[in-house]
Design an enzyme around this catalytic site. Sequence first.
Site, PDB file in Angstrom:
ATOM      1  N   ASP A  36     -15.036   8.902   2.815  1.00  0.00           N
ATOM      2  CA  ASP A  36     -14.490   8.250   3.994  1.00  0.00           C
ATOM      3  C   ASP A  36     -12.983   8.452   4.085  1.00  0.00           C
ATOM      4  OD1 ASP A  36     -16.861   7.310   4.961  1.00  0.00           O
ATOM      5  OD2 ASP A  36     -16.627   5.273   4.209  1.00  0.00           O
ATOM      6  N   LYS A  58     -14.269   8.100   9.548  1.00  0.00           N
ATOM      7  CA  LYS A  58     -14.175   7.614  10.921  1.00  0.00           C
ATOM      8  C   LYS A  58     -12.778   7.058  11.142  1.00  0.00           C
ATOM      9  CE  LYS A  58     -18.996   5.927  10.777  1.00  0.00           C
ATOM     10  NZ  LYS A  58     -19.216   5.814   9.333  1.00  0.00           N
ATOM     11  N   MET A 169      -9.581  -4.861   9.404  1.00  0.00           N
ATOM     12  CA  MET A 169      -9.734  -4.101  10.651  1.00  0.00           C
ATOM     13  C   MET A 169      -9.417  -4.968  11.873  1.00  0.00           C
ATOM     14  SD  MET A 169     -13.352  -2.243   9.627  1.00  0.00           S
ATOM     15  CE  MET A 169     -14.107  -3.833   9.238  1.00  0.00           C
TER      16      MET A 169
END
Length: 258
Positions: A36, A58, A169
């Site tokens: 990742d 991502k 996030m």
Amino acid sequence: MTSGRVVLVGGGPGDEDLLTVGAVKALAQADVVLFDRLAPHRRLAELAPHARLIDVGKTPGHHPIPQDEIEKLLIQHAHAGSFVVRLKGGDPFVFGRGGEEVLACRRAGVEVTVIPGVSSAVAVPAAAGIAVTHREVSRMFTVVSGHAPLNETELAGLAGLASTIVVLMGVSNLPQITQGLMRHGLPASTPIAVIERGYTIEQRSLFSSLDRILYDAATAGVTSPAVLVIGEVVAFANREDPNSAFVLDAAASLAPLE
């Protein structure tokens, strides 16, 4: 068909020194590594010298390889007989979709195990000098995903906990989170910290209060990835950290971030 296996590895918040011994051993043995964006991958070719390295990272709003395709890749390589490492940032089971990948492997008959990682929920606050619990200040902490807006029930519950709130996030939803917490009774003076890119050479921390943070974050140009820490424990952080700007005092002006 030769039987391979999958190991989900938590890579921690970004610093290679926070990889566990188990993580390093798994990478050294890997035939394939799917990694990742937030996993420690700068020296991945050295840590996994025999592996094919596949970037499946991502970014916010941009998922070049969808989650179901990642799961298909894990299964495909395992069915081909490979020892597959799925390297994730933080811990695989803390907002890492690790549970989904374990279930996908099990449904496909692929052996799968998990090596936990150091979660950014506790490590990144620590990097900014914040203990998420502190005797006689906060005896619990709650970890929240800020990827999507929180509903009113969630905001009310968080505001009523009287404990530390850690949001992962959460930069894009910072206005909704902070305004919602105040609307449900959390004092406007409640300290908040935003720690960007924790445990990397680009780490910086902004300390403010709920009623000021939107202005301060805009002034400082805060961007993802970042961890938000909300609660009285923030006031105990190390004010001598050169990568921090403190605006907790009403009379203080925003110091420029390096």
